[in-house]
Design a protein around this motif. Structure first.
Motif, PDB file in Angstrom:
ATOM      1  N   LYS A  72       0.835  -1.200   0.000  1.00 36.05           N
ATOM      2  CA  LYS A  72       0.000   0.000   0.000  1.00 36.05           C
ATOM      3  C   LYS A  72       0.874   1.256   0.000  1.00 36.05           C
ATOM      4  O   LYS A  72       0.645   2.180  -0.769  1.00 36.05           O
ATOM      5  CB  LYS A  72      -0.908  -0.012   1.227  1.00 36.05           C
ATOM      6  CG  LYS A  72      -1.983   1.021   1.187  1.00 36.05           C
ATOM      7  CD  LYS A  72      -2.988   0.784   2.267  1.00 36.05           C
ATOM      8  CE  LYS A  72      -4.016  -0.235   1.894  1.00 36.05           C
ATOM      9  NZ  LYS A  72      -4.989   0.253   0.925  1.00 36.05           N
ATOM     10  N   HIS A  98       2.736   1.472  -3.413  1.00 34.35           N
ATOM     11  CA  HIS A  98       1.828   1.762  -4.525  1.00 34.35           C
ATOM     12  C   HIS A  98       1.310   3.202  -4.433  1.00 34.35           C
ATOM     13  O   HIS A  98       1.231   3.908  -5.441  1.00 34.35           O
ATOM     14  CB  HIS A  98       0.666   0.773  -4.513  1.00 34.35           C
ATOM     15  CG  HIS A  98      -0.210   0.864  -5.723  1.00 34.35           C
ATOM     16  ND1 HIS A  98       0.239   0.551  -6.986  1.00 34.35           N
ATOM     17  CD2 HIS A  98      -1.499   1.256  -5.873  1.00 34.35           C
ATOM     18  CE1 HIS A  98      -0.746   0.742  -7.850  1.00 34.35           C
ATOM     19  NE2 HIS A  98      -1.808   1.173  -7.195  1.00 34.35           N
ATOM     20  N   THR A  99       1.007   3.615  -3.215  1.00 34.84           N
ATOM     21  CA  THR A  99       0.446   4.957  -3.050  1.00 34.84           C
ATOM     22  C   THR A  99       1.473   6.028  -3.419  1.00 34.84           C
ATOM     23  O   THR A  99       1.166   6.956  -4.177  1.00 34.84           O
ATOM     24  CB  THR A  99      -0.025   5.163  -1.595  1.00 34.84           C
ATOM     25  OG1 THR A  99      -0.898   4.105  -1.259  1.00 34.84           O
ATOM     26  CG2 THR A  99      -0.738   6.479  -1.422  1.00 34.84           C
ATOM     27  N   GLY A 109       1.040  -2.474  -7.688  1.00 29.34           N
ATOM     28  CA  GLY A 109      -0.407  -2.690  -7.792  1.00 29.34           C
ATOM     29  C   GLY A 109      -0.695  -4.168  -7.986  1.00 29.34           C
ATOM     30  O   GLY A 109      -1.608  -4.735  -7.380  1.00 29.34           O
ATOM     31  N   LYS A 141     -13.067  -8.614  -1.703  1.00 29.93           N
ATOM     32  CA  LYS A 141     -12.718  -7.373  -2.400  1.00 29.93           C
ATOM     33  C   LYS A 141     -12.191  -7.709  -3.800  1.00 29.93           C
ATOM     34  O   LYS A 141     -12.568  -7.081  -4.787  1.00 29.93           O
ATOM     35  CB  LYS A 141     -11.640  -6.617  -1.612  1.00 29.93           C
ATOM     36  CG  LYS A 141     -11.230  -5.309  -2.243  1.00 29.93           C
ATOM     37  CD  LYS A 141      -9.936  -4.768  -1.666  1.00 29.93           C
ATOM     38  CE  LYS A 141     -10.156  -3.714  -0.626  1.00 29.93           C
ATOM     39  NZ  LYS A 141      -8.906  -3.069  -0.174  1.00 29.93           N
ATOM     40  N   MET A 164      -8.667   2.884 -13.010  1.00 29.78           N
ATOM     41  CA  MET A 164      -7.304   3.129 -12.509  1.00 29.78           C
ATOM     42  C   MET A 164      -6.258   2.386 -13.359  1.00 29.78           C
ATOM     43  O   MET A 164      -5.277   2.987 -13.813  1.00 29.78           O
ATOM     44  CB  MET A 164      -7.215   2.669 -11.048  1.00 29.78           C
ATOM     45  CG  MET A 164      -5.827   2.700 -10.458  1.00 29.78           C
ATOM     46  SD  MET A 164      -5.816   1.925  -8.837  1.00 29.78           S
ATOM     47  CE  MET A 164      -6.147   0.229  -9.273  1.00 29.78           C
ATOM     48  N   ALA A 198     -10.012   0.880  -2.922  1.00 35.26           N
ATOM     49  CA  ALA A 198      -9.489   0.327  -1.667  1.00 35.26           C
ATOM     50  C   ALA A 198     -10.525   0.412  -0.544  1.00 35.26           C
ATOM     51  O   ALA A 198     -10.647  -0.512   0.265  1.00 35.26           O
ATOM     52  CB  ALA A 198      -8.215   1.070  -1.264  1.00 35.26           C
TER      53      ALA A 198
HETATM   54  C1  HEM Z   1      -1.589  -0.045 -13.794  1.00 32.40           C
HETATM   55  C2  HEM Z   1      -1.684  -0.915 -12.916  1.00 32.40           C
HETATM   56  C3  HEM Z   1      -2.253  -0.768 -11.528  1.00 32.40           C
HETATM   57  C4  HEM Z   1      -2.611  -1.820 -10.745  1.00 32.40           C
HETATM   58  C5  HEM Z   1      -2.474  -3.294 -11.080  1.00 32.40           C
HETATM   59  C6  HEM Z   1      -3.131  -1.278  -9.513  1.00 32.40           C
HETATM   60  C7  HEM Z   1      -3.641  -2.037  -8.467  1.00 32.40           C
HETATM   61  C8  HEM Z   1      -4.196  -1.529  -7.321  1.00 32.40           C
HETATM   62  C9  HEM Z   1      -4.863  -2.301  -6.303  1.00 32.40           C
HETATM   63  C10 HEM Z   1      -5.060  -3.790  -6.341  1.00 32.40           C
HETATM   64  C11 HEM Z   1      -5.271  -1.444  -5.338  1.00 32.40           C
HETATM   65  C12 HEM Z   1      -6.067  -1.777  -4.088  1.00 32.40           C
HETATM   66  C13 HEM Z   1      -5.200  -1.903  -2.883  1.00 32.40           C
HETATM   67  C14 HEM Z   1      -6.024  -2.134  -1.641  1.00 32.40           C
HETATM   68  O1  HEM Z   1      -7.239  -2.211  -1.721  1.00 32.40           O
HETATM   69  O2  HEM Z   1      -5.452  -2.283  -0.577  1.00 32.40           O
HETATM   70  C15 HEM Z   1      -4.855  -0.118  -5.721  1.00 32.40           C
HETATM   71  C16 HEM Z   1      -5.045   1.012  -4.962  1.00 32.40           C
HETATM   72  C17 HEM Z   1      -4.639   2.267  -5.330  1.00 32.40           C
HETATM   73  N1  HEM Z   1      -4.132   2.630  -6.562  1.00 32.40           N
HETATM   74 FE1  HEM Z   1      -3.640   1.373  -8.062  1.00 32.40          FE
HETATM   75  N2  HEM Z   1      -3.079   0.095  -9.564  1.00 32.40           N
HETATM   76  C18 HEM Z   1      -2.555   0.458 -10.786  1.00 32.40           C
HETATM   77  C19 HEM Z   1      -2.350   1.752 -11.238  1.00 32.40           C
HETATM   78  C20 HEM Z   1      -2.572   2.906 -10.505  1.00 32.40           C
HETATM   79  C21 HEM Z   1      -2.403   4.254 -10.983  1.00 32.40           C
HETATM   80  C22 HEM Z   1      -1.970   4.624 -12.389  1.00 32.40           C
HETATM   81  C23 HEM Z   1      -2.697   5.088  -9.943  1.00 32.40           C
HETATM   82  C24 HEM Z   1      -2.697   6.603  -9.898  1.00 32.40           C
HETATM   83  C25 HEM Z   1      -2.055   7.414 -10.653  1.00 32.40           C
HETATM   84  C26 HEM Z   1      -3.061   4.266  -8.816  1.00 32.40           C
HETATM   85  C27 HEM Z   1      -3.402   4.758  -7.564  1.00 32.40           C
HETATM   86  C28 HEM Z   1      -3.871   3.983  -6.523  1.00 32.40           C
HETATM   87  C29 HEM Z   1      -4.198   4.507  -5.226  1.00 32.40           C
HETATM   88  C30 HEM Z   1      -4.036   5.946  -4.766  1.00 32.40           C
HETATM   89  C31 HEM Z   1      -4.685   3.429  -4.472  1.00 32.40           C
HETATM   90  C32 HEM Z   1      -5.167   3.475  -3.008  1.00 32.40           C
HETATM   91  C33 HEM Z   1      -4.047   3.148  -2.082  1.00 32.40           C
HETATM   92  C34 HEM Z   1      -3.821   1.665  -1.944  1.00 32.40           C
HETATM   93  O3  HEM Z   1      -4.727   0.987  -1.482  1.00 32.40           O
HETATM   94  O4  HEM Z   1      -2.737   1.188  -2.349  1.00 32.40           O
HETATM   95  N3  HEM Z   1      -2.980   2.950  -9.207  1.00 32.40           N
HETATM   96  N4  HEM Z   1      -4.214  -0.197  -6.956  1.00 32.40           N
END
Ligand code: HEM
Lengths: 518, 83
Positions: A188, A191-192, A243, A257, A405, A456
């Protein structure tokens, strides 16, 4: 004994939290990402001694300063809400996060009052090196100050390293490292922050593209684009990786989820990944049993199984499998939700019995109740539900926010690559369509980032703490009217701040890098 | 040695001057930002926090024991949801 719970109180408390968190999140990622971009630009300046790079650094620092000033302290509102609206939750979580968050606050204060001051006031007053170090410390410090709140969020999604104390009804930290290094928290955090770097890169590229379109500050803009595109491209790849790791973690710790954001009602072996789809709205059947999940979809066969378990034939549980109970690929049996509800009720009853026994000094009774509580505590929160389908989160919202996203994540990679190609070929100035696209990408970066949080937080419903505390048990018994009033007050205050931010930013962008200053 | 000591003695003054000069020489827009920050902090801490966001358990109960009892009572007497 069963009282009635005013659902409008829960809904308004949730709406208020969502509103303030989403507004707060408008300001945070730009600060986190821009701080690094500025530090890189200043490093180039110190290395090359080229005053043009100093001008570039100072300009972006100005925009950073505006965003920082308007956004700073907006997160404290969330803490107010914890204490007032979510007191059962705050008490249940215990003091674990109190101390680290306080240390973080003090650290942030000192960092801000010293190093940010050096960043803005220190040009020509401190040595170049000291200034550069201060800029890097601001970047590292501001990113680190996001750590604890994300660890806390990670713990709520996957509560580890704690022990429940039935005397106080609070969780106590059992193993600090388990909490800090829980894979959920690590993924988290990474990724954040890396997604914030993407947002800041897109912002820099978009603003620079505007200058090129206006045919002013073209060299400045091109140089800014190069830094942002390289930084954005590298961090995009990292964001995809983190991610992907997050998703693989979620399929194990929060399978509901996962099923929701993949739109998977009925699981299977060799499950396909829906790359694009329009979810069916025919939710007439309350159990989802016969629900047609998609009106239209483009599916990649076996891909979901592969992404979740690195095995194209693995079994991925869907919403209905989780409700009915299933055996996962490691042979672990996950009981049906009705069984978990039964265990949850036993745990709640045991806590009540424990308290009653303690009151009359009945040690034997208290010991027995504690044993029963421990045996069933894992599913404590399920005891609050009366229908197994109450554990299903909003599937469509989770599915769309996830896919928007990820889709935008792929789009940003393309944007960064195109930036570098056109800059390398020297024809970026002529690519008007591309420059316009770059400007319009700024709101898209915010959209992707907000979608991440929607996914999330909506995807984990109905839980505030996974399996232990549902949202409805977390709220304080307060008057819903006061929550409604403060909802609108916040809407007013935050909208005012956002308008101020946009206005001051636009003004400063129009003034441009030649007349900027601190 | 003397030099180092001298610098140390002068340090508070140097720091004071650093901030003083910094604030004095700010541009108009920086001053606007400070105004926004101050108004925001005032609204947050003196209006919202004091009037609308008392800590529920702290204001309602005097001791942690009472708070625990209250929360356990809340948790063990689940409420039935009404629409
Ligand atoms: C391209 C592939 C990406 C994948 C596979 C991915 C996957 C994920 C997943 C699975 C979550 C949920 C995490 C949780 O519920 O605990 C998440 C949360 C999030 N994603 Fe992505 N994401 C991607 C791209 C992005 C992009 C491009 C952004 C913004 C520019 C982004 C911003 C966020 C944010 C802010 C969260 C909430 C914080 C967190 O729970 O980590 N993601 N992402």
């Amino acid at each position: 004994m069963i009282e009635n719970l005013d659902l409008s109180l829960v809904d308004w408390s949730r709406a208020q939290f969502a509103l303030t968190a989403m507004y707060h999140w408008i300001f945070v990622p730009l600060t986190l990402g821009m701080a690094f971009i500025i530090a890189i630009m200043e490093t180039i300046y110190v290395k090359t001694n080229d005053p043009a790079w100093k001008k570039i650094t100072k300009f972006w620092m100005t925009l950073f300063g505006i965003n920082f000033a308007i956004g700073v302290a907006t997160g404290i509102i969330l803490e107010f809400e914890f204490g007032t609206n979510w007191s059962n939750y705050s008490w249940f979580v215990g003091d674990i996060f109190g101390a680290p968050l306080a240390i973080e606050g003090i650290m942030a204060f000192f960092m801000e009052s010293t190093f940010i001051a050096v960043m803005f006031f220190g040009w020509n007053k401190v040595s170049k090196k000291f200034h550069l170090i201060s800029t890097w410390l601001v970047a590292i410090g501001s990113n680190l100050s996001a750590l604890w709140i994300l660890v806390a969020n990670g713990w709520m999604q996957n509560p580890v390293g704690m022990k429940f104390n039935p005397d106080t009804a609070r969780n106590e930290m059992d193993n600090f490292w388990d909490v800090l290094f829980s894979p959920t928290a690590v993924n988290k955090f990474l990724h954040t922050i890396s997604s914030a770097y993407i947002l800041a890169s897109v912002f820099v590229i978009g603003v620079s593209a505007w200058y090129i379109l206006k045919k002013t500050n073209v060299v400045f803009a091109k140089r800014s684009i190069v830094v942002a595109a390289v930084f954005g491209l590298l961090t995009s790849l990292f964001t995809v990786m983190t991610g992907d790791n997050s998703a693989r973690e979620i399929v194990r710790d929060q399978p509901m989820k996962f099923a929701a954001f993949e739109g998977l009602y009925n699981g299977s072996k060799g499950a396909g990944l829906v790359a694009l789809g329009i979810m069916s709205t025919s939710e007439g059947d309350g159990t989802n049993e016969n629900m047609k999940d998609f009106n239209f979809k483009i599916e990649i066969p076996n891909m979901l199984s592969y992404m979740a378990y690195l095995d194209g034939n693995a079994f991925v549980p869907g919403v209905n499998d989780i409700i009915k109970g299933y055996t996962d690929n490691d042979g672990e049996v996950h009981p049906p939700v009705t069984e978990k509800m039964e265990m949850g009720r036993k745990a709640i009853a045991a806590l009540k019995a424990y308290k009653a026994a303690k009151k009359i000094d009945d040690t034997v009774g208290a010991n027995e109740a504690e044993k029963e509580l421990k045996a069933n505590f894992k599913y404590f929160g399920y005891g609050y539900f009366s229908d197994p389908y109450e554990v299903v989160p909003p599937v469509s919202i989770s599915f769309y926010s996830f896919h928007i996203m990820v889709g935008l994540g792929m789009y940003f990679i393309l944007l960064f690559v195109l930036c570098l190609v056109y800059i390398y070929k020297g024809n970026v100035v002529n690519k008007k369509w591309f420059l316009r696209m770059a400007i319009w990408s700024i709101p898209l970066a915010y959209l992707a980032s907000e979608c991440g949080w929607i996914l999330a937080e909506m995807g984990r419903q109905p839980w505030v703490i996974q399996d232990l505390m549902p949202t409805m048990a977390a709220v304080s018994s307060i008057d819903s009217m006061s929550v409604i009033i403060t909802f609108f007050l916040f809407l007013l205050v935050f909208t005012g701040l956002l308008i101020a931010e946009i206005k001051i930013m636009l003004k400063q962008i129009k003034i441009g890098p030649n007349h900027g200053g601190n | 040695m003397n030099n180092v000591l001298n610098r140390l003695v002068k340090l508070p003054k140097t720091i004071w001057e650093f901030y003083y000069e910094g604030f004095r020489n700010q541009s108009k827009w920086s001053r606007q930002l400070w105004l926004i920050i101050l108004i925001k902090l005032f609204v947050m801490f003196f209006i919202l926090k004091l009037l609308f966001f008392p800590n529920f358990l702290k204001t309602k109960y005097d001791s942690d024991q009472e708070r625990s009892d209250y929360v356990i009572d809340q948790l063990t007497n689940p409420k039935k949801s009404i629409k």
